[in-house]
Design a protein around this motif. Sequence first.
Motif, PDB file in Angstrom:
ATOM      1  N   GLU A 149       0.828  -1.195   0.000  1.00 19.83           N
ATOM      2  CA  GLU A 149       0.000   0.000   0.000  1.00 19.83           C
ATOM      3  C   GLU A 149       0.867   1.251   0.000  1.00 19.83           C
ATOM      4  O   GLU A 149       1.989   1.252   0.506  1.00 19.83           O
ATOM      5  CB  GLU A 149      -0.910   0.024   1.238  1.00 19.83           C
ATOM      6  CG  GLU A 149      -0.163   0.060   2.559  1.00 19.83           C
ATOM      7  CD  GLU A 149      -1.091   0.039   3.767  1.00 19.83           C
ATOM      8  OE1 GLU A 149      -2.300  -0.167   3.614  1.00 19.83           O
ATOM      9  OE2 GLU A 149      -0.561   0.229   4.889  1.00 19.83           O
ATOM     10  N   ALA A 166       3.294   7.289   1.275  1.00 12.65           N
ATOM     11  CA  ALA A 166       3.395   8.702   0.930  1.00 12.65           C
ATOM     12  C   ALA A 166       4.169   8.848  -0.367  1.00 12.65           C
ATOM     13  O   ALA A 166       5.003   7.999  -0.701  1.00 12.65           O
ATOM     14  CB  ALA A 166       4.096   9.490   2.038  1.00 12.65           C
ATOM     15  N   ASN A 185       1.598  13.540  -0.913  1.00 11.43           N
ATOM     16  CA  ASN A 185       0.357  12.798  -0.777  1.00 11.43           C
ATOM     17  C   ASN A 185       0.595  11.725   0.272  1.00 11.43           C
ATOM     18  O   ASN A 185       1.611  11.027   0.216  1.00 11.43           O
ATOM     19  CB  ASN A 185      -0.020  12.165  -2.115  1.00 11.43           C
ATOM     20  CG  ASN A 185      -1.299  11.371  -2.038  1.00 11.43           C
ATOM     21  OD1 ASN A 185      -2.273  11.792  -1.436  1.00 11.43           O
ATOM     22  ND2 ASN A 185      -1.305  10.189  -2.643  1.00 11.43           N
ATOM     23  N   TYR A 186      -0.340  11.611   1.227  1.00 12.11           N
ATOM     24  CA  TYR A 186      -0.177  10.659   2.321  1.00 12.11           C
ATOM     25  C   TYR A 186      -1.379   9.721   2.416  1.00 12.11           C
ATOM     26  O   TYR A 186      -2.509  10.098   2.090  1.00 12.11           O
ATOM     27  CB  TYR A 186      -0.053  11.388   3.663  1.00 12.11           C
ATOM     28  CG  TYR A 186       1.216  12.164   3.838  1.00 12.11           C
ATOM     29  CD1 TYR A 186       1.277  13.514   3.519  1.00 12.11           C
ATOM     30  CD2 TYR A 186       2.359  11.554   4.346  1.00 12.11           C
ATOM     31  CE1 TYR A 186       2.453  14.234   3.691  1.00 12.11           C
ATOM     32  CE2 TYR A 186       3.531  12.268   4.529  1.00 12.11           C
ATOM     33  CZ  TYR A 186       3.570  13.611   4.194  1.00 12.11           C
ATOM     34  OH  TYR A 186       4.734  14.323   4.368  1.00 12.11           O
ATOM     35  N   GLU A 187      -1.116   8.528   2.906  1.00 12.38           N
ATOM     36  CA  GLU A 187      -2.189   7.601   3.223  1.00 12.38           C
ATOM     37  C   GLU A 187      -2.993   8.215   4.364  1.00 12.38           C
ATOM     38  O   GLU A 187      -2.432   8.747   5.332  1.00 12.38           O
ATOM     39  CB  GLU A 187      -1.590   6.253   3.614  1.00 12.38           C
ATOM     40  CG  GLU A 187      -2.568   5.106   3.604  1.00 12.38           C
ATOM     41  CD  GLU A 187      -3.329   4.973   4.893  1.00 12.38           C
ATOM     42  OE1 GLU A 187      -4.531   4.645   4.838  1.00 12.38           O
ATOM     43  OE2 GLU A 187      -2.729   5.219   5.949  1.00 12.38           O
ATOM     44  N   ASP A 188      -4.316   8.146   4.264  1.00 12.27           N
ATOM     45  CA  ASP A 188      -5.198   8.909   5.156  1.00 12.27           C
ATOM     46  C   ASP A 188      -5.023   8.577   6.637  1.00 12.27           C
ATOM     47  O   ASP A 188      -5.113   9.455   7.495  1.00 12.27           O
ATOM     48  CB  ASP A 188      -6.652   8.672   4.754  1.00 12.27           C
ATOM     49  CG  ASP A 188      -6.991   9.321   3.427  1.00 12.27           C
ATOM     50  OD1 ASP A 188      -8.000   8.920   2.810  1.00 12.27           O
ATOM     51  OD2 ASP A 188      -6.246  10.224   2.998  1.00 12.27           O
ATOM     52  N   SER A 189      -4.781   7.333   6.963  1.00  9.89           N
ATOM     53  CA  SER A 189      -4.804   6.927   8.373  1.00  9.89           C
ATOM     54  C   SER A 189      -3.549   7.323   9.155  1.00  9.89           C
ATOM     55  O   SER A 189      -3.493   7.128  10.366  1.00  9.89           O
ATOM     56  CB  SER A 189      -4.993   5.409   8.472  1.00  9.89           C
ATOM     57  OG  SER A 189      -3.845   4.740   7.992  1.00  9.89           O
ATOM     58  N   ASN A 221      -2.435  10.230   9.961  1.00 10.61           N
ATOM     59  CA  ASN A 221      -2.738  11.319  10.901  1.00 10.61           C
ATOM     60  C   ASN A 221      -1.511  12.156  11.270  1.00 10.61           C
ATOM     61  O   ASN A 221      -1.308  12.496  12.441  1.00 10.61           O
ATOM     62  CB  ASN A 221      -3.376  10.753  12.175  1.00 10.61           C
ATOM     63  CG  ASN A 221      -4.752  10.168  11.899  1.00 10.61           C
ATOM     64  OD1 ASN A 221      -5.520  10.705  11.109  1.00 10.61           O
ATOM     65  ND2 ASN A 221      -5.049   9.052  12.544  1.00 10.61           N
TER      66      ASN A 221
END
Length: 123
Positions: A46, A49, A58-62, A64
Amino acid sequence: QVQLVESGGGLVQAGGSLRLSCAASGSWFSLDPMGWYRQPLGKQRELVASITSGGSTNYEDSLNGRFTISRDNAKNAVYLQMNSLKPEDTAVYYCKATITQWQGMSPRKYDYWGQGTQVTVSS
């Protein structure tokens, strides 16, 4: 031949920090974007970033805000600063770079991957 060499993985306790580095070598017209992916054991790879040569991220949403990606265009390098690590961050982390090379009169894009570096977060 394009190569990506990663470093910086290891074992850390929950709440700790690690910094991953990836340096690209070879020849290309452009090196854009660069990024980090991870693959937990038994799961799919997955995106963590990515960052463009202009600095757009761009970062993976979770995540935080726990991870920060950066790059040094002069060194053809990308970094991932990981703070407040959790056991669920345990995975093999891979560097990825998209290279544009000229094939005759046409630009062609190719994705290259590093060999992966293990990050293990203990609880």
